[in-house]
Write a protein that holds these residues in place. Structure first.
Motif, PDB file in Angstrom:
ATOM      1  N   ARG A   1     -73.631  52.636  -1.556  1.00 45.81           N
ATOM      2  CA  ARG A   1     -72.292  52.468  -2.158  1.00 45.81           C
ATOM      3  C   ARG A   1     -71.381  51.731  -1.182  1.00 45.81           C
ATOM      4  O   ARG A   1     -70.623  50.844  -1.565  1.00 45.81           O
ATOM      5  N   ALA A   2     -71.448  52.081   0.090  1.00 45.30           N
ATOM      6  CA  ALA A   2     -70.656  51.384   1.110  1.00 45.30           C
ATOM      7  C   ALA A   2     -71.085  49.923   1.224  1.00 45.30           C
ATOM      8  O   ALA A   2     -70.246  49.025   1.338  1.00 45.30           O
ATOM      9  N   GLU A   3     -72.386  49.681   1.174  1.00 46.67           N
ATOM     10  CA  GLU A   3     -72.891  48.313   1.279  1.00 46.67           C
ATOM     11  C   GLU A   3     -72.435  47.457   0.101  1.00 46.67           C
ATOM     12  O   GLU A   3     -72.054  46.293   0.277  1.00 46.67           O
ATOM     13  N   ALA A   4     -72.437  48.023  -1.089  1.00 45.21           N
ATOM     14  CA  ALA A   4     -71.956  47.283  -2.258  1.00 45.21           C
ATOM     15  C   ALA A   4     -70.480  46.919  -2.081  1.00 45.21           C
ATOM     16  O   ALA A   4     -70.074  45.785  -2.359  1.00 45.21           O
ATOM     17  N   ALA A   5     -69.689  47.862  -1.598  1.00 48.67           N
ATOM     18  CA  ALA A   5     -68.261  47.591  -1.369  1.00 48.67           C
ATOM     19  C   ALA A   5     -68.085  46.475  -0.347  1.00 48.67           C
ATOM     20  O   ALA A   5     -67.267  45.560  -0.538  1.00 48.67           O
ATOM     21  N   VAL A   6     -68.843  46.517   0.743  1.00 48.22           N
ATOM     22  CA  VAL A   6     -68.746  45.489   1.784  1.00 48.22           C
ATOM     23  C   VAL A   6     -69.047  44.119   1.193  1.00 48.22           C
ATOM     24  O   VAL A   6     -68.286  43.162   1.394  1.00 48.22           O
ATOM     25  N   HIS A   7     -70.129  44.002   0.463  1.00 50.11           N
ATOM     26  CA  HIS A   7     -70.504  42.694  -0.082  1.00 50.11           C
ATOM     27  C   HIS A   7     -69.500  42.191  -1.117  1.00 50.11           C
ATOM     28  O   HIS A   7     -69.128  41.014  -1.096  1.00 50.11           O
ATOM     29  N   HIS A   8     -69.012  43.068  -1.978  1.00 54.71           N
ATOM     30  CA  HIS A   8     -68.039  42.646  -2.994  1.00 54.71           C
ATOM     31  C   HIS A   8     -66.729  42.188  -2.353  1.00 54.71           C
ATOM     32  O   HIS A   8     -66.199  41.127  -2.700  1.00 54.71           O
ATOM     33  N   VAL A   9     -66.207  42.996  -1.441  1.00 57.96           N
ATOM     34  CA  VAL A   9     -64.904  42.684  -0.845  1.00 57.96           C
ATOM     35  C   VAL A   9     -64.989  41.451   0.056  1.00 57.96           C
ATOM     36  O   VAL A   9     -64.118  40.578   0.003  1.00 57.96           O
ATOM     37  N   LEU A  10     -66.035  41.347   0.868  1.00 59.91           N
ATOM     38  CA  LEU A  10     -66.145  40.174   1.742  1.00 59.91           C
ATOM     39  C   LEU A  10     -66.401  38.897   0.960  1.00 59.91           C
ATOM     40  O   LEU A  10     -65.907  37.825   1.335  1.00 59.91           O
ATOM     41  N   ALA A  11     -67.133  38.986  -0.149  1.00 57.42           N
ATOM     42  CA  ALA A  11     -67.313  37.801  -0.996  1.00 57.42           C
ATOM     43  C   ALA A  11     -65.970  37.373  -1.588  1.00 57.42           C
ATOM     44  O   ALA A  11     -65.642  36.187  -1.605  1.00 57.42           O
ATOM     45  N   ALA A  12     -65.192  38.340  -2.038  1.00 56.00           N
ATOM     46  CA  ALA A  12     -63.871  38.022  -2.598  1.00 56.00           C
ATOM     47  C   ALA A  12     -62.964  37.426  -1.526  1.00 56.00           C
ATOM     48  O   ALA A  12     -62.233  36.455  -1.785  1.00 56.00           O
ATOM     49  N   LEU A  13     -62.994  37.984  -0.320  1.00 60.79           N
ATOM     50  CA  LEU A  13     -62.184  37.439   0.768  1.00 60.79           C
ATOM     51  C   LEU A  13     -62.648  36.030   1.120  1.00 60.79           C
ATOM     52  O   LEU A  13     -61.830  35.152   1.410  1.00 60.79           O
ATOM     53  N   GLY A  14     -63.940  35.807   1.067  1.00 62.45           N
ATOM     54  CA  GLY A  14     -64.482  34.480   1.339  1.00 62.45           C
ATOM     55  C   GLY A  14     -64.007  33.428   0.348  1.00 62.45           C
ATOM     56  O   GLY A  14     -63.931  32.247   0.670  1.00 62.45           O
ATOM     57  N   ARG A  15     -63.659  33.861  -0.878  1.00 62.47           N
ATOM     58  CA  ARG A  15     -63.107  32.932  -1.873  1.00 62.47           C
ATOM     59  C   ARG A  15     -61.644  32.632  -1.623  1.00 62.47           C
ATOM     60  O   ARG A  15     -61.085  31.720  -2.220  1.00 62.47           O
TER      61      ARG A  15
END
Length: 134
Positions: A21-35
């Motif tokens: 669950r933590a890993e999913a949050a990391v990937h979602h949020v960092l991908a959004a920040l990367g945009r």
């Protein structure tokens, strides 16, 4: 910090029941920040992150449409199918760890580059930007 240590920190911040669950949050949020993040700040932040997290951030093509902090949360919620409340929680948990990794100087530069509303997402006070005199 290793990626596993980052995930454990996010898991603790977000009180997530599992590492996944933590890993999913990391990937979602960092991908959004990367945009949203561009320039030297994007590259400098990537250097502060574990490789796996940096790849998630930098794999995204920056979007030219600026979003406020609340717009960031709503956009991420729409992309992931989560509620805005859950997305705001995930964003806060991940960006609290990113804030520690980036340090105060880089964080200040990142916040100057992003539109209003992001400071709160990073757990910082939202100071009003001076308006030009009319």
């Amino acid at each position: 910090m290793t990626f596993d240590q980052m995930l454990e920190s996010v898991r603790h911040e977000g009180a997530y029941p599992t590492r996944e669950r933590a890993e999913a949050a990391v990937h979602h949020v960092l991908a959004a920040l990367g945009r949203r993040l561009t320039g030297d700040e994007r590259a400098d932040l990537a250097r502060c992150l574990p490789v796996e997290a940096a790849l998630t951030l930098t794999a995204q093509i920056p979007d030219s449409e600026p979003l406020t902090g609340w717009g960031f949360v709503k956009d991420l919620a729409a992309r992931t199918g989560a509620t805005p409340a859950t997305t705001r929680w995930d964003t806060g948990a991940v960006l609290a760890v990113v804030t520690r990794l980036a340090g105060p100087d880089l964080l200040a530069r990142i916040l100057r580059r992003l539109p209003d509303g992001y400071a709160l997402l990073f757990g910082q006070a939202e100071l009003r930007r001076p308006q030009p005199a009319a």
